[in-house]
Motif scaffolding. Sequence first.
Motif, PDB file in Angstrom:
ATOM      1  N   GLY A  74       0.970  -1.268  -0.154  1.00 33.21           N
ATOM      2  CA  GLY A  74       0.233   0.017   0.043  1.00 33.21           C
ATOM      3  C   GLY A  74       0.969   1.235   0.011  1.00 33.21           C
ATOM      4  N   ALA A  75       1.768   1.286   0.778  1.00 33.30           N
ATOM      5  CA  ALA A  75       2.889   2.177   0.923  1.00 33.30           C
ATOM      6  C   ALA A  75       3.406   2.567  -0.577  1.00 33.30           C
ATOM      7  N   PHE A  76       3.937   1.515  -1.174  1.00 33.90           N
ATOM      8  CA  PHE A  76       4.511   1.914  -2.353  1.00 33.90           C
ATOM      9  C   PHE A  76       3.835   2.270  -3.210  1.00 33.90           C
ATOM     10  N   ALA A  77       2.488   1.783  -3.238  1.00 36.19           N
ATOM     11  CA  ALA A  77       1.596   2.055  -4.310  1.00 36.19           C
ATOM     12  C   ALA A  77       1.368   3.445  -4.232  1.00 36.19           C
ATOM     13  N   ALA A  78       1.058   4.054  -2.963  1.00 32.32           N
ATOM     14  CA  ALA A  78       0.674   5.400  -2.526  1.00 32.32           C
ATOM     15  C   ALA A  78       1.789   6.390  -3.144  1.00 32.32           C
ATOM     16  N   ARG A  79       3.041   6.055  -2.930  1.00 35.93           N
ATOM     17  CA  ARG A  79       4.092   6.783  -3.402  1.00 35.93           C
ATOM     18  C   ARG A  79       3.971   7.005  -4.896  1.00 35.93           C
ATOM     19  N   ALA A  80       3.753   5.637  -5.411  1.00 32.46           N
ATOM     20  CA  ALA A  80       3.802   5.656  -7.026  1.00 32.46           C
ATOM     21  C   ALA A  80       2.737   6.535  -7.647  1.00 32.46           C
ATOM     22  N   ALA A  81       1.773   6.754  -7.001  1.00 36.32           N
ATOM     23  CA  ALA A  81       0.499   7.423  -7.450  1.00 36.32           C
ATOM     24  C   ALA A  81       0.704   9.101  -7.248  1.00 36.32           C
ATOM     25  N   GLU A  82       1.586   9.403  -6.289  1.00 30.83           N
ATOM     26  CA  GLU A  82       1.996  10.876  -6.162  1.00 30.83           C
ATOM     27  C   GLU A  82       2.275  11.415  -7.427  1.00 30.83           C
TER      28      GLU A  82
END
Lengths: 153, 72
Positions: free
Chosen positions: A45-53
């Motif tokens: 989740g954390a990496f997905a959130a970062r990728a979507a920023e």
Amino acid sequence: VIGPGRPITEEDLHARATVDRYLQAHPREAERAAAYAAQQNQLRGAFAARAAEPIPSQLNLLRLVEARLMRRRISWRTAAGVVILALALAGAGGWWLGNHTPTGIDALAHEGALNYSVYAVDDRRPVEVWARNEGTLCAGFPTALTDLWRLPN
Amino acid sequence: VHLHELLRELNNLPEEQREVIVLIAVAEFSYTEVARVLGIPIGTVMSRISRGRERLRRIFEESVRPCLRRVK
């Protein structure tokens, strides 16, 4: 060890049953396994959130590229050549695993230089192309290449 | 656990543990693939991911426990 896209074998099913029995008999270990699973989901989740920023404007590649291309235009063919060369070197003997691998900060500089030469000249797309956008990826290669090669999936 | 905290703690792990955690948990590589990519034995992959996961778990358990005590 079982990942998406890998066929589940008979052995996997037996192993799964053995693991389940073990966890039922050992509640503390079961708790630990659950904590690891939760941890893994959070990391994803954390990496997905970062990728979507959105990309900060000072790092916006299009701006950097525009500025650079004003001064010096490098053809897409040259960039594609670098990609092909990198792939050929990698295929020739797992070159990043060999003894000539730069280490530490040299490795970072090497990777940075390669990435820059490949991506900075690409004035058509942002730097990241997802695997599912195969069309976008193919569109970037000269037709002569895509006639000869299929992109690895 | 807040995402930023998790990423910060991940960043604090030794690099050898961080890389296997990212490759396995995030990039969904198998243990075999990680061993091949990093050029290390599969047993080493297993021990590194086990130590890394355990360390992250301990850090977050410790950050949760004091709150539970106060509730008592």
